[in-house]
Design a protein around this motif. Structure first.
Motif, mmCIF file in Angstrom:
data_model
loop_
_atom_site.group_PDB
_atom_site.id
_atom_site.type_symbol
_atom_site.label_atom_id
_atom_site.label_comp_id
_atom_site.label_asym_id
_atom_site.label_seq_id
_atom_site.Cartn_x
_atom_site.Cartn_y
_atom_site.Cartn_z
ATOM 1 N N LYS A 129 -0.515 -1.657 5.058
ATOM 2 C CA LYS A 129 0.544 -0.670 5.271
ATOM 3 C C LYS A 129 -0.048 0.729 5.166
ATOM 4 C CE LYS A 129 4.373 -1.587 3.220
ATOM 5 N NZ LYS A 129 5.405 -1.738 2.157
ATOM 6 N N HIS A 130 0.270 1.567 6.128
ATOM 7 C CA HIS A 130 -0.278 2.920 6.168
ATOM 8 C C HIS A 130 0.764 3.905 5.633
ATOM 9 C CE1 HIS A 130 -3.789 1.827 8.756
ATOM 10 N NE2 HIS A 130 -2.998 0.796 8.972
ATOM 11 N N ILE A 131 0.422 4.546 4.518
ATOM 12 C CA ILE A 131 1.280 5.572 3.928
ATOM 13 C C ILE A 131 0.457 6.851 3.845
ATOM 14 C CG2 ILE A 131 2.644 6.253 1.929
ATOM 15 C CD1 ILE A 131 3.090 3.333 1.319
ATOM 16 N N GLY A 132 0.743 7.787 4.746
ATOM 17 C CA GLY A 132 -0.087 8.985 4.837
ATOM 18 C C GLY A 132 -1.493 8.593 5.258
ATOM 19 N N HIS A 133 -2.479 9.010 4.467
ATOM 20 C CA HIS A 133 -3.873 8.656 4.752
ATOM 21 C C HIS A 133 -4.331 7.458 3.927
ATOM 22 C CE1 HIS A 133 -4.510 12.158 7.278
ATOM 23 N NE2 HIS A 133 -3.977 12.931 6.343
ATOM 24 N N LYS A 134 -3.410 6.826 3.215
ATOM 25 C CA LYS A 134 -3.753 5.675 2.391
ATOM 26 C C LYS A 134 -3.376 4.372 3.084
ATOM 27 C CE LYS A 134 -3.504 7.668 -2.263
ATOM 28 N NZ LYS A 134 -2.866 7.516 -3.602
ATOM 29 N N ARG A 135 -4.140 3.327 2.775
ATOM 30 C CA ARG A 135 -3.798 1.983 3.218
ATOM 31 C C ARG A 135 -3.461 1.145 1.984
ATOM 32 N NH1 ARG A 135 -8.093 -0.596 7.186
ATOM 33 N NH2 ARG A 135 -9.472 -0.145 5.429
ATOM 34 N N ILE A 136 -2.277 0.560 1.978
ATOM 35 C CA ILE A 136 -1.821 -0.265 0.868
ATOM 36 C C ILE A 136 -1.916 -1.724 1.299
ATOM 37 C CG2 ILE A 136 0.031 -0.715 -0.762
ATOM 38 C CD1 ILE A 136 -1.105 2.136 -0.857
ATOM 39 N N PHE A 137 -2.706 -2.515 0.572
ATOM 40 C CA PHE A 137 -2.945 -3.901 0.946
ATOM 41 C C PHE A 137 -1.997 -4.840 0.207
ATOM 42 C CE2 PHE A 137 -7.401 -2.080 1.198
ATOM 43 C CZ PHE A 137 -7.352 -1.893 2.572
ATOM 44 N N SER A 138 -1.574 -5.900 0.902
ATOM 45 C CA SER A 138 -0.771 -6.949 0.282
ATOM 46 C C SER A 138 -0.924 -8.220 1.107
ATOM 47 C CB SER A 138 0.706 -6.537 0.200
ATOM 48 O OG SER A 138 1.247 -6.356 1.501
ATOM 49 N N LEU A 139 -0.355 -9.315 0.620
ATOM 50 C CA LEU A 139 -0.303 -10.562 1.374
ATOM 51 C C LEU A 139 1.148 -10.840 1.742
ATOM 52 C CD1 LEU A 139 -2.750 -12.836 -0.670
ATOM 53 C CD2 LEU A 139 -3.218 -11.599 1.454
ATOM 54 N N VAL A 140 1.369 -11.218 3.011
ATOM 55 C CA VAL A 140 2.729 -11.439 3.498
ATOM 56 C C VAL A 140 2.810 -12.781 4.222
ATOM 57 C CG1 VAL A 140 3.244 -8.978 3.676
ATOM 58 C CG2 VAL A 140 2.260 -10.177 5.639
ATOM 59 N N HIS A 141 4.041 -13.215 4.476
ATOM 60 C CA HIS A 141 4.292 -14.556 5.016
ATOM 61 C C HIS A 141 5.116 -14.480 6.297
ATOM 62 C CE1 HIS A 141 7.004 -18.303 4.813
ATOM 63 N NE2 HIS A 141 5.873 -18.668 5.366
#
Length: 225
Positions: free
Chosen positions: A136-148
């Protein structure tokens, strides 16, 4: 030039990736690798996989065919990176192909050029299922997660009822928790058709900012609804 401490991406290597296949009568080999890709890039310069194909995940379908979900990069964005980076579907009668590609990308988010990576797919209880690394891109950051994700036919995929699986936090047997820098490359260990554990690659930084990487196994408890 590369920056000290920061990996440099070899674009020539990355953009020449293709999906191959090797066959053996035993896991111990000998393995025979095909001289040509089992899934090559598309000749159409406007296709979603005109630049490279990689990171396949495959499973056997209910009718015995082979379903593949793969990472694809096109040439619509500026080279050498290209893009967008998406996932596509291909189906074959045999693991050695030929594979028929389907035109619509999956696991997409509007306005994002690299929303997901490293899917693992399997078939269970009448549905095709996927666990995917979400970026997920929030501003210049990438937030990682696992999804289904779920699919009735392996071609059209929808977000699962419980979409967000993990924010990279793991609860240990003693009740303590760890939030990893990365929790990715998901695989599901199956036994007798039931998922028993989620296997992931993980890493963390120590007090000296040294990165340690390893694999972890997370037991699964499946609740039928």
């Amino acid at each position: 030039m590369s920056v000290p401490g920061k990996p440099k991406l070899n674009w020539v290597h990355r953009n020449n990736q293709r999906i191959g296949v090797a066959v053996a009568d035993s896991p111990n080999g000998p393995w025979k690798r095909s001289d040509s890709p089992v899934l090559d890039i598309s000749s159409d310069e406007n296709s979603h996989d005109a630049l490279m194909t990689s990171n396949p995940s495959v499973c056997q379908m209910a009718d015995g065919k082979i379903l593949m979900v793969y990472k694809a990069v096109g040439k619509k964005n500026k080279l050498p990176a290209g893009g967008p980076v998406v996932h596509m579907v291909a189906i074959a009668d045999s693991p050695v192909g030929p594979f028929k590609k389907y035109p619509d990308p999956i696991f997409t988010f509007e306005g994002e050029t690299f929303p997901a990576e490293d899917p693992y797919i399997w078939y269970q209880d009448g549905k095709y299922r996927a666990i995917v690394k979400r970026m997920k891109h929030i501003g210049h950051k990438r937030i990682f997660s696992l999804v289904h994700y779920d699919s009735e036919d392996g071609i059209k995929w929808d977000q699962g009822k419980y979409f967000e699986i993990s924010d990279r936090t793991v609860v240990w047997e003693n009740g303590k928790t760890t939030k990893f820098e990365h929790l990715e490359r998901p695989q599901v260990f199956m036994e007798n058709g039931e998922p028993l554990a989620l296997l992931c690659a993980a890493d963390s930084l120590d007090v000296n900012n040294v990165r340690h990487s390893f694999n972890i196994q997370i037991p699964l408890k499946i609740t039928k609804e």
